[in-house]
Design an enzyme around this catalytic site. Structure first.
Site, PDB file in Angstrom:
ATOM      1  N   ASP A 135      58.330  16.565  11.379  1.00 26.10           N
ATOM      2  CA  ASP A 135      58.230  14.983  12.094  1.00 26.10           C
ATOM      3  C   ASP A 135      58.130  15.009  13.518  1.00 26.10           C
ATOM      4  OD1 ASP A 135      58.360  13.963   9.437  1.00 26.10           O
ATOM      5  OD2 ASP A 135      61.000  13.898  10.177  1.00 26.10           O
ATOM      6  N   LYS A 151      56.284   9.882  12.715  1.00 24.66           N
ATOM      7  CA  LYS A 151      56.110   8.518  12.591  1.00 24.66           C
ATOM      8  C   LYS A 151      56.599   8.524  14.303  1.00 24.66           C
ATOM      9  CE  LYS A 151      58.158   7.572   7.676  1.00 24.66           C
ATOM     10  NZ  LYS A 151      58.297   8.587   7.530  1.00 24.66           N
ATOM     11  N   MET A 193      67.847   5.240  18.609  1.00 28.74           N
ATOM     12  CA  MET A 193      66.331   4.503  18.298  1.00 28.74           C
ATOM     13  C   MET A 193      66.530   3.193  18.674  1.00 28.74           C
ATOM     14  SD  MET A 193      65.398   5.980  14.512  1.00 28.74           S
ATOM     15  CE  MET A 193      66.903   5.051  14.189  1.00 28.74           C
TER      16      MET A 193
END
Length: 272
Positions: free
Chosen positions: A51, A73, A188
């Site tokens: 990732d 991502k 996040m």
């Protein structure tokens, strides 16, 4: 040292025959925070799907024969869809490969590890989770903030700053969050810092509640901004903080100046 080497050697010998997927937590960012087991599996993997937040230093620990596939991502930019990632895991395992699915933090803490495990289970693929050091506790720690403390709080809550787009309306119980009287950690959520602060104040949190926003926790680039619920959004804007960042809300943030131990610019750690 001899005992450690013996342990690692023993672990390597019990790795299964090919055709298995390991969901590995890489930790919050610093490469030396991956677990011994996670590193050992990584070193013996045939295929590595990694990732965005995985430290590149960890990939250097892989076999030179290993196939490395970026599936990260970031900020709405997805190298592959989750469905495509799931398919790759299944295909490589069915081809008899040892697959390391390397994720930042812990694979089961907002990392879609549960979704990937479901896919593997449904396809009859052998799999195993190798827990990682989640950024929800390690990043605050690197900023001198213990998420629990007997004199301040016995409760901490971890909340995602990005809910599934398929949910529609928010599933958060903001009123309950505001009345926990504990530490709230948002992962996040930096792009929604203003909304988060407004919601918590609306439902009862004092405007003076301490808040810390920590970017690139545990890394040489670590940056921390400390304020209050009614000031933090503007402070983050002025500091031009961008993801990845962890938001910590609660009385324990007051301990940061006293407990600060990590000096990012002097960090020169390397994998042993």
């Amino acid at each position: 040292m001899d005992e450690t080497n013996t342990f690692i050697t023993t672990l390597a010998t019990i790795l299964p025959s090919p055709g298995k997927v390991y969901l590995i937590g890489a930790g919050p960012g610093a490469p030396d925070l991956i677990t011994v087991k996670g590193l050992t599996v990584l070193q013996h993997a045939d295929v590595i799907l990694y990732d965005y937040l995985v430290n590149p230093a960890l990939l250097q620990e892989a076999s030179t024969m290993a196939q490395k596939i970026y599936v990260g991502k970031s900020n709405g930019h997805h190298a592959l869809s989750q469905e495509e990632i799931n398919l790759l895991l299944v295909e490589h395992a069915q081809n008899g490969k040892i697959v390391a699915r390397l994720k930042g933090g812990d694979p089961f803490v907002f990392g879609r590890g549960g979704e990937e495990a479901e896919t593997l289970a449904k396809h009859g693929i052998p799999w195993e989770v190798v827990p990682g050091v989640t950024s929800a506790i390690s990043v605050p720690a690197y900023a001198g903030i213990p998420v629990t403390h007997r004199e301040h709080t016995a409760v901490f809550t971890v909340v995602t700053g990005h809910e599934s787009q398929e949910r529609g309306e928010s599933s958060f119980d903001w009123e309950a969050l505001a009345h926990l009287n504990g530490t709230i950690v948002f992962l996040m959520g930096i792009s929604k810092i203003s909304f988060i602060a407004q919601q918590l104040m609306h439902y009862g949190c004092a405007a003076s509640t301490p808040v810390a926003v920590i970017r690139w926790g545990s890394m040489p680039e670590q940056q921390t901004v400390i304020g209050m619920l009614n000031t933090i959004a503007e402070q983050v804007r002025q500091a031009q903080l961008q993801p990845p960042a962890v938001i910590v809300i609660g009385k324990v943030v007051k301990l940061a100046p006293l407990l600060q131990w990590f000096t990012p610019e002097c960090d020169d750690r390397k994998l042993a």
